[in-house]
Scaffold this active site. Structure first.
Site, PDB file in Angstrom:
ATOM      1  N   TYR A  76       8.637  68.918  46.475  1.00 52.09           N
ATOM      2  CA  TYR A  76       9.251  67.453  46.196  1.00 52.09           C
ATOM      3  C   TYR A  76       8.286  66.943  45.250  1.00 52.09           C
ATOM      4  CZ  TYR A  76      11.015  62.705  46.209  1.00 52.09           C
ATOM      5  OH  TYR A  76      11.265  61.452  45.609  1.00 52.09           O
ATOM      6  N   TRP A 117       9.813  59.079  54.517  1.00 49.35           N
ATOM      7  CA  TRP A 117      10.521  59.863  53.359  1.00 49.35           C
ATOM      8  C   TRP A 117      10.751  61.351  53.718  1.00 49.35           C
ATOM      9  CZ3 TRP A 117      14.231  59.730  50.183  1.00 49.35           C
ATOM     10  CH2 TRP A 117      14.285  60.630  49.296  1.00 49.35           C
ATOM     11  N   GLU A 123      17.726  57.510  49.525  1.00 48.71           N
ATOM     12  CA  GLU A 123      16.876  56.447  49.542  1.00 48.71           C
ATOM     13  C   GLU A 123      17.631  55.450  50.397  1.00 48.71           C
ATOM     14  OE1 GLU A 123      13.737  56.039  48.517  1.00 48.71           O
ATOM     15  OE2 GLU A 123      13.508  57.762  47.212  1.00 48.71           O
TER      16      GLU A 123
END
Ligand SMILES: [Zn+2]
Length: 185
Positions: free
Chosen positions: A19, A49, A41
């Site tokens: 990522y 996250w 998000e």
């Protein structure tokens, strides 16, 4: 020699490395990708996250491949089905917000031609490069976008969430000075 990466990258986690190297901070102009990151998000609030990233493919399955039109049309039956899905984040507030936000995302597309036009309009198409040594959690820019999205009726779009989104889709470049992904040099 090992590549130098941003300090926050957990090197024991391939999904996090991938990522960081291939998505984070790279400008996105495609509405489908912008929507995918947006949905993820809004589910992050209060969680890490990495938790979301690990569940990303489950989210893709559960939410019709992040098809914003399909999501905007979800009824109560589908919401209940999602509430039973242990692979995603079972938070009623976030799930119902996702449905409502999808409709507003489409409204913005209609108004601006694309969500990309709307989003990048806030910086006049410029990538904001963070010159500080520390990474902020929110800025005047994220405050403004958050406020506008809330005014339009979106939920789970606080300034911290939006700042994180701006980093994810490359409106903001917050890579460390010595990170190999840093293109400011
Ligand atoms: Zn980096």
């Amino acid at each position: 020699m090992e590549k130098k990466r941003c300090f926050w990258v957990d090197l024991s986690s391939p999904v996090y490395i991938e990522y960081h190297d291939r998505e984070w901070g790279i400008p996105v102009y495609d509405d489908e990708k912008l929507y995918e990151m947006f949905l993820l998000e809004t589910f992050q609030a209060g969680l890490s996250w990495i938790t979301i990233l690990k569940k990303r493919e489950f989210f893709r399955d559960a939410f019709d491949g992040f098809d914003v039109k399909k999501i905007a049309a979800y009824g109560t039956e589908k919401v209940e089905e999602l509430m039973q899905n242990a692979q995603i984040i079972r938070n009623r507030g976030k799930i119902t917000a996702a449905v409502q936000n999808a409709g507003i995302f489409i409204d913005i597309q209609k108004q601006y031609g694309s969500f990309s036009e709307y989003l990048w309009g806030f910086t006049k198409d410029k990538v904001i490069v963070n010159q500080e040594d520390t990474i902020p959690v929110k800025t005047e820019l994220s405050d403004r976008i958050s406020k506008d999205l809330k005014k339009r009726g979106m939920r789970y779009v606080g300034s911290v969430t939006i700042y994180s989104y701006l980093q994810a889709v490359g409106v903001v470049n917050d890579h460390d000075k010595d990170c190999f992904c840093n293109r400011k040099k």
